[in-house]
Design an enzyme around this catalytic site. Structure first.
Site, PDB file in Angstrom:
ATOM      1  N   LYS A   5       6.828  46.708  23.833  1.00  0.00           N
ATOM      2  CA  LYS A   5       5.811  47.701  23.485  1.00  0.00           C
ATOM      3  C   LYS A   5       4.873  47.823  24.682  1.00  0.00           C
ATOM      4  O   LYS A   5       3.700  47.434  24.628  1.00  0.00           O
ATOM      5  CB  LYS A   5       5.063  47.261  22.217  1.00  0.00           C
ATOM      6  N   ASP A  51       9.680  49.970  18.574  1.00  0.00           N
ATOM      7  CA  ASP A  51       9.678  50.738  17.321  1.00  0.00           C
ATOM      8  C   ASP A  51      10.737  51.837  17.374  1.00  0.00           C
ATOM      9  O   ASP A  51      11.446  52.093  16.400  1.00  0.00           O
ATOM     10  CB  ASP A  51       8.282  51.295  17.004  1.00  0.00           C
ATOM     11  N   ASP A 111      17.750  41.276  12.415  1.00  0.00           N
ATOM     12  CA  ASP A 111      17.953  41.420  10.966  1.00  0.00           C
ATOM     13  C   ASP A 111      18.377  42.844  10.638  1.00  0.00           C
ATOM     14  O   ASP A 111      19.270  43.078   9.834  1.00  0.00           O
ATOM     15  CB  ASP A 111      16.662  41.098  10.193  1.00  0.00           C
ATOM     16  N   ASP A 113      13.653  38.978  16.476  1.00  0.00           N
ATOM     17  CA  ASP A 113      13.795  38.494  15.102  1.00  0.00           C
ATOM     18  C   ASP A 113      14.019  39.680  14.168  1.00  0.00           C
ATOM     19  O   ASP A 113      14.944  39.700  13.362  1.00  0.00           O
ATOM     20  CB  ASP A 113      12.531  37.718  14.713  1.00  0.00           C
ATOM     21  N   TYR A 154       5.623  33.353  18.909  1.00  0.00           N
ATOM     22  CA  TYR A 154       6.041  32.205  18.097  1.00  0.00           C
ATOM     23  C   TYR A 154       5.402  30.904  18.589  1.00  0.00           C
ATOM     24  O   TYR A 154       5.231  29.966  17.805  1.00  0.00           O
ATOM     25  CB  TYR A 154       7.561  32.038  18.145  1.00  0.00           C
TER      26      TYR A 154
HETATM   27  C1  IPM Z   1      15.629  33.550  12.459  1.00  0.00           C
HETATM   28  C2  IPM Z   1      14.702  33.145  11.359  1.00  0.00           C
HETATM   29  C3  IPM Z   1      13.664  32.185  11.915  1.00  0.00           C
HETATM   30  C4  IPM Z   1      12.839  32.942  12.929  1.00  0.00           C
HETATM   31  C5  IPM Z   1      12.787  31.510  10.862  1.00  0.00           C
HETATM   32  C6  IPM Z   1      13.600  30.806   9.802  1.00  0.00           C
HETATM   33  C7  IPM Z   1      11.793  30.568  11.488  1.00  0.00           C
HETATM   34  O1  IPM Z   1      14.140  34.261  10.762  1.00  0.00           O
HETATM   35  O2  IPM Z   1      16.265  32.682  13.061  1.00  0.00           O
HETATM   36  O3  IPM Z   1      15.732  34.753  12.719  1.00  0.00           O
HETATM   37  O4  IPM Z   1      11.856  33.615  12.578  1.00  0.00           O
HETATM   38  O5  IPM Z   1      13.164  32.858  14.108  1.00  0.00           O
HETATM   39 MG    MG Z   2      14.908  36.122  11.453  1.00  0.00          MG
END
Ligand code: IPM
Ligand code: MG
Length: 369
Positions: free
Chosen positions: A196, A229, A257, A253, A145
């Site tokens: 990884k 993975d 999710d 990240d 990032y």
């Molecule tokens: C998160 C989001 C952010 C990230 C975006 C909005 C920049 O997806 O907080 O998980 O990628 O970190």
């Molecule tokens: Mg995210």
């Protein structure tokens, strides 16, 4: 060094559904002030697209200094299609990334808990997810990032080349791994570290450094290593094998999710982004729901405020050490779910649909009792 003002929150509603969910947190803060005499101070300002529209930048210096000065930032969400075509430095997401990086919030705690009332909201079988309680600790200020060099550059043959750099140093790895080990000691005492290491040198360093820290200071915690993975696969196959997962910025990240959907809805999950404690025991922090700005449902009263309200509960717990108040708030959320009240995203048969603000009011009614 700017001094942190105790018990002061900076609310940054942001874009899309952000303002609606933050409005519910405001009600809750006011409830604590009136009923528990907690003297919380709140300030509120623009961030993300809303700030860009007014000031031409996703976060102004003034707001950034307010963030430095408060005990915790509570953020709604940033971004939306309206700002998709802006250059990188002006995009709403830059506000978030700047706050994370410059407040040095390196440890991102993302719990994935499956509430018993919502087992059926998950797309996975109930027996796979019921009782699920995972904590993902995502490194938040390093890795791909933020690594340099980065950019899009023309190259000799007339093509362009996109460049991002993934780097980690031992101290960056150790400080986030410490957070994971410390959390594990208060939970089921188990850490899974994901990278990884089979293809990336930075991944190999990650694995070696986490192991070395473990052997030096955390021998009592059960540690295992897993390729990222494989972790993505195991989260769907048998998520209850995990207690604390620690991983880098990008894998964190994605895995968070994925983990969130095990619980049925993105609308329920809070997060905390924490810095290091200074010598006075003070710490900078930002709390935000895991979900995004959901522009498609913004302004309609459909958003689920629970993730943001639970993020505020995390602020009470981690920034203010107000465990009793955090427990009370979390319990009130449970009570509302027990009563069968649901925002649209978590509706199921036999439950009653409520709007964003009705959900906030119902949680306050439960606090009251
Ligand atoms: C998160 C989001 C952010 C990230 C975006 C909005 C920049 O997806 O907080 O998980 O990628 O970190
Ligand atoms: Mg995210």
């Amino acid at each position: 060094m700017i001094k942190i003002k105790k018990r002061k929150f900076l609310l940054l509603p942001g874009d899309g559904i952000g303002p609606e969910v933050i409005a519910e947190v405001k009600k809750i803060i006011n409830w604590f002030n009136t009923n528990k005499s907690l003297d919380f101070e709140i300030d509120e300002d623009l961030a993300g697209g809303a700030s860009y529209d007014k000031h031409g930048t996703p976060i102004t210096d003034e707001v950034f200094y307010k963030a430095l000065e408060c005990e915790a930032v509570i953020l709604g969400a940033v971004g939306g299609p309206k700002w998709d075509n802006l250059e990188f430095s002006k995009k709403p997401e830059r506000a978030l990334l700047k706050l994370r990086k410059e407040l040095k919030l390196f440890a991102n705690l993302r719990p994935a808990i499956c509430f018993k009332q919502l087992v059926d909201a998950s797309t996975l079988k109930p027996e796979i997810v019921s009782g699920l309680d995972i904590m993902i600790v995502r490194e938040l200020t390093g890795g791909i990032y933020f690594g340099e060099p980065r950019g899009i550059k023309p190259i000799d043959n007339g093509e362009r080349k996109g460049i991002n750099t993934h780097t980690y140093t031992t101290s960056e790895i150790e400080r986030v791994a410490k957070v994971a080990f410390d959390l594990a000691r208060k939970r089921k005492n188990k850490v899974t570290s994901c990278e990884k290491s089979n293809v990336m040198e930075a991944g190999l360093l990650w694995k070696e450094d986490v192991q070395a820290l473990h052997d030096r200071e955390y021998k009592d915690v059960e540690l295992s290593h897993m390729l990222a993975d494989n972790c993505a696969m195991q989260l769907l196959r048998n998520p209850k094998q995990f207690d604390v997962i620690v991983t880098d910025n990008l894998f964190g990240d994605m895995l968070s999710d994925e983990a969130s959907m095990l619980t049925g809805s993105l609308g329920l999950l809070p997060s905390a982004s924490l810095g290091a404690k200074n010598k006075d025991g003070e710490m900078r922090a930002m709390y935000e729901p895991i979900h995004g700005s959901a522009p498609d449902i913004a302004g309609k009263g459909l958003a689920n405020p629970i993730a943001t309200i639970l993020s505020f509960a995390m602020a009470l717990r981690y920034s203010l050490d107000l465990d009793k108040e955090a427990d009370l708030l979390e319990k009130s959320v449970q009570d509302v779910l027990d009563k069968g009240l649901r925002t649209k995203d978590i509706m199921s048969q036999g439950t009653k649909e409520v709007s964003t603000s009705q959900m906030g009011d119902a949680i306050i009614a439960c606090l009251q009792n």
